[in-house]
Design a protein around this motif. Structure first.
Motif, PDB file in Angstrom:
ATOM      1  N   ALA A  70       0.861  -1.184   0.000  1.00 49.92           N
ATOM      2  CA  ALA A  70       0.000   0.000   0.000  1.00 49.92           C
ATOM      3  C   ALA A  70       0.890   1.224   0.000  1.00 49.92           C
ATOM      4  CB  ALA A  70      -0.915   0.014   1.213  1.00 49.92           C
ATOM      5  N   ARG A  71       0.511   2.220  -0.826  1.00 53.64           N
ATOM      6  CA  ARG A  71       1.264   3.465  -0.862  1.00 53.64           C
ATOM      7  C   ARG A  71       0.306   4.640  -0.779  1.00 53.64           C
ATOM      8  NH1 ARG A  71       5.884   2.492  -5.464  1.00 53.64           N
ATOM      9  NH2 ARG A  71       4.198   1.605  -6.688  1.00 53.64           N
ATOM     10  N   PRO A  72       0.769   5.745  -0.170  1.00 60.24           N
ATOM     11  CA  PRO A  72      -0.093   6.927  -0.039  1.00 60.24           C
ATOM     12  C   PRO A  72      -0.295   7.616  -1.380  1.00 60.24           C
ATOM     13  CG  PRO A  72       2.098   7.387   0.839  1.00 60.24           C
ATOM     14  CD  PRO A  72       2.084   5.938   0.446  1.00 60.24           C
ATOM     15  N   ALA A  73      -1.500   8.182  -1.514  1.00 57.91           N
ATOM     16  CA  ALA A  73      -1.821   8.976  -2.703  1.00 57.91           C
ATOM     17  C   ALA A  73      -2.971   9.904  -2.365  1.00 57.91           C
ATOM     18  CB  ALA A  73      -2.206   8.066  -3.866  1.00 57.91           C
ATOM     19  N   ALA A  74      -2.744  11.193  -2.475  1.00 60.37           N
ATOM     20  CA  ALA A  74      -3.779  12.214  -2.279  1.00 60.37           C
ATOM     21  C   ALA A  74      -4.544  12.021  -0.976  1.00 60.37           C
ATOM     22  CB  ALA A  74      -4.728  12.229  -3.473  1.00 60.37           C
ATOM     23  N   GLY A  75      -3.819  11.819   0.116  1.00 61.90           N
ATOM     24  CA  GLY A  75      -4.448  11.727   1.419  1.00 61.90           C
ATOM     25  C   GLY A  75      -5.075  10.397   1.758  1.00 61.90           C
ATOM     26  N   THR A  76      -4.892   9.402   0.920  1.00 58.67           N
ATOM     27  CA  THR A  76      -5.432   8.076   1.172  1.00 58.67           C
ATOM     28  C   THR A  76      -4.357   7.038   0.859  1.00 58.67           C
ATOM     29  OG1 THR A  76      -7.290   6.604   0.721  1.00 58.67           O
ATOM     30  CG2 THR A  76      -6.411   7.835  -1.148  1.00 58.67           C
TER      31      THR A  76
END
Length: 166
Positions: A70-76
């Motif tokens: 899992a990686r962060p993207a746009a606050g999620t």
């Protein structure tokens, strides 16, 4: 086997296929099949993880991919596969494409072994060949599904669908 990730989330590193989610109807896209067989040989050197059959429905090959990244993207967070290059995964997609006909349904089911993600995408920066093969497979009619799991020390439970962005 649940394990704590660096961000405090719990994820599973168990790669086994859990067909009970299908037989219990927790994956609506695969509901209605009466027979489920595991590890059925097909193609040149592959075994399909699950083969679903039922009168009046097309035979369905299901290839299951365990997702732990899992990686962060746009606050999620976005669940991503693969977490390393996978020539075997590319071969599985190509064989699903070759098996797909009007009377044979083919599905790649990504199971996010974690509950902290909002959607799914391919980690094309990690394995561009897999990313390209999935785009090609979907154009050829291979369905792509993703479900997240609730992971606790007591067990793993399929929870909810994730939007497939790939």
């Amino acid at each position: 086997m649940p394990t704590r990730s660096g961000e405090g989330s719990v994820c599973s590193i168990h790669s086994g296929t859990n067909p009970e989610a299908i037989t219990a109807g927790r994956i609506p896209e695969l509901a209605g099949y009466e027979s489920l067989r595991r590890e059925v040989p097909y193609g040149e050197r592959s075994r399909v993880d699950l083969l679903l059959e039922s009168p009046g429905l097309p035979i369905c090959f299901v290839e299951v991919k365990s997702v732990t990244l899992a990686r962060p993207a746009a606050g999620t967070k976005i669940a991503e596969f693969p977490d390393a290059p996978t020539a075997r995964g590319v071969r599985h997609l190509r064989e699903l494409m070759g098996a797909r006909t009007k009377t044979l349904r083919t599905v790649v089911l990504f199971v996010a072994q974690r509950g902290d993600c909002e959607s799914f995408d391919v980690a094309g920066d990690i394995d561009p060949a897999f990313a390209a093969a999935l785009v090609e497979a979907r154009r050829a009619g291979v369905e792509a599904l993703c479900y997240a799991c609730d992971v606790t020390p007591e067990g793993i439970e399929l929870n909810r669908p994730l939007a497939v962005r790939a």
